[in-house]
Scaffold this motif. Structure first.
Motif, PDB file in Angstrom:
ATOM      1  N   GLY A  29       0.794  -1.223   0.000  1.00 17.19           N
ATOM      2  CA  GLY A  29       0.000   0.000   0.000  1.00 17.19           C
ATOM      3  C   GLY A  29       0.819   1.262   0.000  1.00 17.19           C
ATOM      4  N   GLY A  30       1.863   1.354   0.789  1.00 17.48           N
ATOM      5  CA  GLY A  30       2.676   2.554   0.864  1.00 17.48           C
ATOM      6  C   GLY A  30       3.965   2.445   0.083  1.00 17.48           C
ATOM      7  N   ARG A  31       4.000   1.590  -0.891  1.00 17.44           N
ATOM      8  CA  ARG A  31       5.247   1.326  -1.596  1.00 17.44           C
ATOM      9  C   ARG A  31       5.493   2.246  -2.776  1.00 17.44           C
ATOM     10  NH1 ARG A  31       8.825   0.086   0.854  1.00 17.44           N
ATOM     11  NH2 ARG A  31       9.854  -1.085  -0.733  1.00 17.44           N
ATOM     12  N   ASP A  32       4.850   3.421  -2.789  1.00 22.70           N
ATOM     13  CA  ASP A  32       5.182   4.361  -3.840  1.00 22.70           C
ATOM     14  C   ASP A  32       6.545   4.987  -3.590  1.00 22.70           C
ATOM     15  OD1 ASP A  32       4.123   5.546  -1.607  1.00 22.70           O
ATOM     16  OD2 ASP A  32       3.083   7.134  -2.692  1.00 22.70           O
ATOM     17  N   VAL A  33       7.154   4.661  -2.477  1.00 21.78           N
ATOM     18  CA  VAL A  33       8.486   5.147  -2.157  1.00 21.78           C
ATOM     19  C   VAL A  33       9.524   4.028  -2.293  1.00 21.78           C
ATOM     20  CG1 VAL A  33       8.400   4.692   0.318  1.00 21.78           C
ATOM     21  CG2 VAL A  33       9.663   6.658  -0.513  1.00 21.78           C
ATOM     22  N   ALA A  34       9.150   2.951  -2.959  1.00 25.27           N
ATOM     23  CA  ALA A  34      10.056   1.808  -3.093  1.00 25.27           C
ATOM     24  C   ALA A  34      11.360   2.185  -3.785  1.00 25.27           C
ATOM     25  CB  ALA A  34       9.369   0.682  -3.864  1.00 25.27           C
ATOM     26  N   LEU A  35      11.327   3.168  -4.631  1.00 20.93           N
ATOM     27  CA  LEU A  35      12.547   3.574  -5.316  1.00 20.93           C
ATOM     28  C   LEU A  35      13.514   4.318  -4.404  1.00 20.93           C
ATOM     29  CD1 LEU A  35      11.030   4.713  -8.717  1.00 20.93           C
ATOM     30  CD2 LEU A  35      12.225   2.597  -8.198  1.00 20.93           C
ATOM     31  N   VAL A  36      13.076   4.695  -3.216  1.00 20.31           N
ATOM     32  CA  VAL A  36      13.948   5.398  -2.276  1.00 20.31           C
ATOM     33  C   VAL A  36      14.806   4.408  -1.488  1.00 20.31           C
ATOM     34  CG1 VAL A  36      13.973   6.961  -0.296  1.00 20.31           C
ATOM     35  CG2 VAL A  36      12.346   7.313  -2.135  1.00 20.31           C
ATOM     36  N   ASP A  37      14.361   3.169  -1.353  1.00 21.60           N
ATOM     37  CA  ASP A  37      15.098   2.181  -0.559  1.00 21.60           C
ATOM     38  C   ASP A  37      16.520   1.967  -1.086  1.00 21.60           C
ATOM     39  OD1 ASP A  37      12.742   1.975   0.759  1.00 21.60           O
ATOM     40  OD2 ASP A  37      12.215   0.003  -0.005  1.00 21.60           O
ATOM     41  N   SER A  92      11.344   6.293   9.782  1.00 25.96           N
ATOM     42  CA  SER A  92      11.870   7.223   8.787  1.00 25.96           C
ATOM     43  C   SER A  92      12.403   8.485   9.436  1.00 25.96           C
ATOM     44  CB  SER A  92      10.782   7.589   7.785  1.00 25.96           C
ATOM     45  OG  SER A  92      10.307   6.444   7.140  1.00 25.96           O
ATOM     46  N   TRP A  93      11.778   8.884  10.536  1.00 26.42           N
ATOM     47  CA  TRP A  93      12.258  10.080  11.225  1.00 26.42           C
ATOM     48  C   TRP A  93      13.627   9.845  11.844  1.00 26.42           C
ATOM     49  CZ3 TRP A  93      10.228  14.221   9.604  1.00 26.42           C
ATOM     50  CH2 TRP A  93       8.905  14.244   9.206  1.00 26.42           C
ATOM     51  N   ALA A  94      13.965   8.588  12.118  1.00 23.34           N
ATOM     52  CA  ALA A  94      15.310   8.280  12.607  1.00 23.34           C
ATOM     53  C   ALA A  94      16.343   8.598  11.533  1.00 23.34           C
ATOM     54  CB  ALA A  94      15.406   6.820  13.030  1.00 23.34           C
ATOM     55  N   MET A  95      15.974   8.382  10.271  1.00 27.27           N
ATOM     56  CA  MET A  95      16.863   8.756   9.167  1.00 27.27           C
ATOM     57  C   MET A  95      17.119  10.252   9.172  1.00 27.27           C
ATOM     58  SD  MET A  95      18.202   6.866   6.680  1.00 27.27           S
ATOM     59  CE  MET A  95      18.059   7.883   5.237  1.00 27.27           C
ATOM     60  N   CYS A  96      16.076  11.029   9.418  1.00 30.03           N
ATOM     61  CA  CYS A  96      16.232  12.490   9.482  1.00 30.03           C
ATOM     62  C   CYS A  96      17.143  12.878  10.644  1.00 30.03           C
ATOM     63  CB  CYS A  96      14.868  13.162   9.623  1.00 30.03           C
ATOM     64  SG  CYS A  96      13.802  12.924   8.197  1.00 30.03           S
ATOM     65  N   ALA A  97      16.973  12.220  11.783  1.00 29.73           N
ATOM     66  CA  ALA A  97      17.826  12.514  12.937  1.00 29.73           C
ATOM     67  C   ALA A  97      19.276  12.145  12.654  1.00 29.73           C
ATOM     68  CB  ALA A  97      17.310  11.770  14.170  1.00 29.73           C
ATOM     69  N   ILE A  98      19.487  11.007  12.003  1.00 28.25           N
ATOM     70  CA  ILE A  98      20.853  10.618  11.628  1.00 28.25           C
ATOM     71  C   ILE A  98      21.436  11.650  10.667  1.00 28.25           C
ATOM     72  CG2 ILE A  98      22.188   8.921  10.310  1.00 28.25           C
ATOM     73  CD1 ILE A  98      20.464   6.741  11.570  1.00 28.25           C
ATOM     74  N   ILE A 124      26.170  14.044   2.934  1.00 22.52           N
ATOM     75  CA  ILE A 124      25.578  12.798   3.425  1.00 22.52           C
ATOM     76  C   ILE A 124      24.393  13.107   4.337  1.00 22.52           C
ATOM     77  CG2 ILE A 124      25.940  10.774   4.904  1.00 22.52           C
ATOM     78  CD1 ILE A 124      28.823  10.696   3.874  1.00 22.52           C
ATOM     79  N   GLY A 125      24.576  14.039   5.265  1.00 18.20           N
ATOM     80  CA  GLY A 125      23.502  14.392   6.187  1.00 18.20           C
ATOM     81  C   GLY A 125      22.311  15.004   5.485  1.00 18.20           C
ATOM     82  N   GLY A 126      22.558  15.893   4.536  1.00 15.79           N
ATOM     83  CA  GLY A 126      21.455  16.499   3.784  1.00 15.79           C
ATOM     84  C   GLY A 126      20.659  15.467   3.007  1.00 15.79           C
ATOM     85  N   VAL A 130      16.687  14.440   3.532  1.00 21.87           N
ATOM     86  CA  VAL A 130      15.722  14.465   2.421  1.00 21.87           C
ATOM     87  C   VAL A 130      15.099  13.091   2.210  1.00 21.87           C
ATOM     88  CG1 VAL A 130      15.513  14.758  -0.080  1.00 21.87           C
ATOM     89  CG2 VAL A 130      16.751  16.449   1.267  1.00 21.87           C
ATOM     90  N   LEU A 131      15.919  12.048   2.153  1.00 26.74           N
ATOM     91  CA  LEU A 131      15.388  10.698   1.928  1.00 26.74           C
ATOM     92  C   LEU A 131      14.538  10.235   3.105  1.00 26.74           C
ATOM     93  CD1 LEU A 131      18.485   8.991   0.278  1.00 26.74           C
ATOM     94  CD2 LEU A 131      16.368   9.696  -0.845  1.00 26.74           C
ATOM     95  N   GLY A 132      14.935  10.585   4.324  1.00 24.51           N
ATOM     96  CA  GLY A 132      14.121  10.251   5.493  1.00 24.51           C
ATOM     97  C   GLY A 132      12.784  10.960   5.467  1.00 24.51           C
ATOM     98  N   ALA A 133      12.769  12.225   5.032  1.00 22.73           N
ATOM     99  CA  ALA A 133      11.508  12.969   4.937  1.00 22.73           C
ATOM    100  C   ALA A 133      10.602  12.382   3.864  1.00 22.73           C
ATOM    101  CB  ALA A 133      11.789  14.440   4.653  1.00 22.73           C
ATOM    102  N   VAL A 134      11.178  11.939   2.748  1.00 22.24           N
ATOM    103  CA  VAL A 134      10.370  11.300   1.693  1.00 22.24           C
ATOM    104  C   VAL A 134       9.754  10.014   2.221  1.00 22.24           C
ATOM    105  CG1 VAL A 134      10.504  10.127  -0.541  1.00 22.24           C
ATOM    106  CG2 VAL A 134      11.606  12.336  -0.234  1.00 22.24           C
TER     107      VAL A 134
END
Length: 149
Positions: A29-37, A92-98, A124-126, A130-134
């Motif tokens: 269902g939420g896999r419209d972000v599969a290309l981000v993995d 995903s928010w952990a990615m933003c924190a990292i 790398i952080g930016g 961005v990827l964590g927010a997506v």
């Protein structure tokens, strides 16, 4: 020996086809972000290997260990996003924190880092932010659109 060359028929005649379609839709269902993995995994791989790519292993030994650990953490998050997306996109928010930590880490972990190390960690952080927010936005969207049973 069994004859495996003959066809068994169409799956639409299977008695559980409706249930299988519903489950498949729920899981993806939420896999419209599969290309981000993939990019998240590559970002983790680059983060882990960046000290050797940019040759700051001798000038910044603390950042070498730091980037290696953070890269492995990002890579593990990416594998989790791929393996169990319905459970992992909440992280995903952990990615933003990292990502935020990667931006400020050269000054906290490093010892008077040069411009190349600083720019490397900021990029790398930016990208991690961005990827964590997506991923977080896709998770929020799929949570709203997927009814809970």
């Amino acid at each position: 020996m069994a004859d495996v060359s003959r066809t068994r028929g169409d799956i639409t005649t299977h008695p559980d086809v409706g249930e299988m379609r519903d489950r498949y839709a729920r899981v993806l269902g939420g896999r419209d972000v599969a290309l981000v993995d993939g990019p998240v995994f590559l970002l983790g791989l680059y983060c882990a290997t960046s000290p050797w790519i940019l040759h700051f292993t001798t000038s910044q030994p603390a950042l070498v260990t730091h980037n290696l650990i953070m890269g492995i953490a990002i890579g593990l998050l990416a594998l989790g996003f791929t393996r169990a997306p319905e459970r992992m996109y909440g992280l995903s928010w952990a990615m933003c924190a990292i990502g935020v930590w990667m931006i400020i880490s050269p000054w906290i972990v490093g010892e008077s880092p040069d411009a190349g190390v600083i720019v490397n960690n900021i990029v790398i952080g930016g990208l991690a932010v961005v990827l964590g927010a997506v991923c977080a936005a896709a998770s929020a969207k799929s949570t709203k659109s997927t009814p809970r049973a």
